[in-house]
Design an enzyme around this catalytic site. Sequence first.
Site, PDB file in Angstrom:
ATOM      1  N   LEU A  88      19.756  -7.833  34.544  1.00  0.00           N
ATOM      2  CA  LEU A  88      18.512  -7.916  33.796  1.00  0.00           C
ATOM      3  C   LEU A  88      18.925  -7.915  32.334  1.00  0.00           C
ATOM      4  O   LEU A  88      19.754  -7.094  31.933  1.00  0.00           O
ATOM      5  CB  LEU A  88      17.607  -6.704  34.068  1.00  0.00           C
ATOM      6  CG  LEU A  88      16.605  -6.771  35.220  1.00  0.00           C
ATOM      7  CD1 LEU A  88      15.868  -5.447  35.334  1.00  0.00           C
ATOM      8  CD2 LEU A  88      15.619  -7.918  35.056  1.00  0.00           C
ATOM      9  N   ASP A  89      18.371  -8.824  31.533  1.00  0.00           N
ATOM     10  CA  ASP A  89      18.809  -8.858  30.140  1.00  0.00           C
ATOM     11  C   ASP A  89      18.364  -7.594  29.394  1.00  0.00           C
ATOM     12  O   ASP A  89      17.532  -6.824  29.876  1.00  0.00           O
ATOM     13  CB  ASP A  89      18.331 -10.129  29.430  1.00  0.00           C
ATOM     14  CG  ASP A  89      16.823 -10.189  29.239  1.00  0.00           C
ATOM     15  OD1 ASP A  89      16.258  -9.253  28.666  1.00  0.00           O
ATOM     16  OD2 ASP A  89      16.210 -11.194  29.650  1.00  0.00           O
ATOM     17  N   MET A  90      18.920  -7.397  28.238  1.00  0.00           N
ATOM     18  CA  MET A  90      18.715  -6.172  27.463  1.00  0.00           C
ATOM     19  C   MET A  90      17.237  -5.875  27.196  1.00  0.00           C
ATOM     20  O   MET A  90      16.808  -4.721  27.193  1.00  0.00           O
ATOM     21  CB  MET A  90      19.476  -6.273  26.145  1.00  0.00           C
ATOM     22  CG  MET A  90      19.309  -5.092  25.221  1.00  0.00           C
ATOM     23  SD  MET A  90      20.302  -5.312  23.729  1.00  0.00           S
ATOM     24  CE  MET A  90      19.785  -3.875  22.782  1.00  0.00           C
ATOM     25  N   PHE A  91      16.438  -6.920  27.013  1.00  0.00           N
ATOM     26  CA  PHE A  91      15.045  -6.727  26.631  1.00  0.00           C
ATOM     27  C   PHE A  91      14.091  -6.695  27.827  1.00  0.00           C
ATOM     28  O   PHE A  91      12.889  -6.537  27.664  1.00  0.00           O
ATOM     29  CB  PHE A  91      14.621  -7.826  25.646  1.00  0.00           C
ATOM     30  CG  PHE A  91      15.451  -7.835  24.401  1.00  0.00           C
ATOM     31  CD1 PHE A  91      15.295  -6.848  23.438  1.00  0.00           C
ATOM     32  CD2 PHE A  91      16.421  -8.807  24.214  1.00  0.00           C
ATOM     33  CE1 PHE A  91      16.084  -6.829  22.295  1.00  0.00           C
ATOM     34  CE2 PHE A  91      17.209  -8.810  23.068  1.00  0.00           C
ATOM     35  CZ  PHE A  91      17.040  -7.817  22.104  1.00  0.00           C
ATOM     36  N   ARG A 148      12.406 -16.412  30.442  1.00  0.00           N
ATOM     37  CA  ARG A 148      12.305 -16.452  28.973  1.00  0.00           C
ATOM     38  C   ARG A 148      12.442 -17.878  28.446  1.00  0.00           C
ATOM     39  O   ARG A 148      11.747 -18.276  27.509  1.00  0.00           O
ATOM     40  CB  ARG A 148      13.355 -15.528  28.348  1.00  0.00           C
ATOM     41  CG  ARG A 148      13.109 -14.054  28.637  1.00  0.00           C
ATOM     42  CD  ARG A 148      14.005 -13.154  27.823  1.00  0.00           C
ATOM     43  NE  ARG A 148      13.774 -11.752  28.161  1.00  0.00           N
ATOM     44  CZ  ARG A 148      12.793 -11.012  27.654  1.00  0.00           C
ATOM     45  NH1 ARG A 148      11.953 -11.550  26.783  1.00  0.00           N
ATOM     46  NH2 ARG A 148      12.638  -9.747  28.012  1.00  0.00           N
TER      47      ARG A 148
END
Length: 261
Positions: free
Chosen positions: A130-133, A214
């Site tokens: 899962l990306d940082m954001f 995204r």
Amino acid sequence: MKPNVSNSPASAFKASAFKKEASAEPELMRLQVYLAHAGVASRRASEEIITSGRVSVNGTVVTEMGQKVSSKDLVEVDGKRVTLEEIKRYIVLNKPQGYVCSSSDEKGRQIAADLLKEKYSERLYNVGRLDMFSRGIILFTNDGDFAAKLSHPSSEIEKEYVIVSTQDIPDELPESFQKGIRIENVFYRARLVQKINDRKCRIVLIEGKNREIRKVFEFFNIPIRSLTRVRIGNVNLDQLPPGESRELSGDEVKNLLRMCK
């Protein structure tokens, strides 16, 4: 006169079995398999660790596939010894926003795996990312076979997300994403895109390319306020608080593996 027990057939069989067991050589396995069973990383990721020169066996750096080792060998990664782990762990974590999914971070950012260290002594690594954001469900394990099966693109395990945007989501976005859309030579297609309201939607993916959601929202110029993964296969986020974790049940693990095609 008492019989000579040591000369009985049963005793002779036991003695023979004991002798065979005592002289048995430890099981050999490929180095990347050993690393996966030691909780270092999945088999595929372990291969990359080996080829990057981070692994040594009995003091000799190994950079090519084919090396076989046993539990008696000294295997080190980045100078630290790693050993086979007997207990297999299958953990679900509700990753908070601001944490990265990697074993280390050169930028000094917070690492999701560190949230598990107080509860588990085993070396655990994330299955997928899962990306940082982004926040929500991410699985951790020290079982390399489990990680490899779930991570393989052919597994087609559903991953469900809830997205909240800062602008109204045009009807064209769900329609295009579900039919399939090509952005910068990469084809993206969701299994399901369902608007909950003007600025909130539910998306189900079965492949999950890098930052897929995204990139699609960016293509339509719709900023994302929050992106939360709420389900992987049969495992739901439910009421698990951010930063908290729990172990998967045996049935959850079995059902995840059954879902892999």
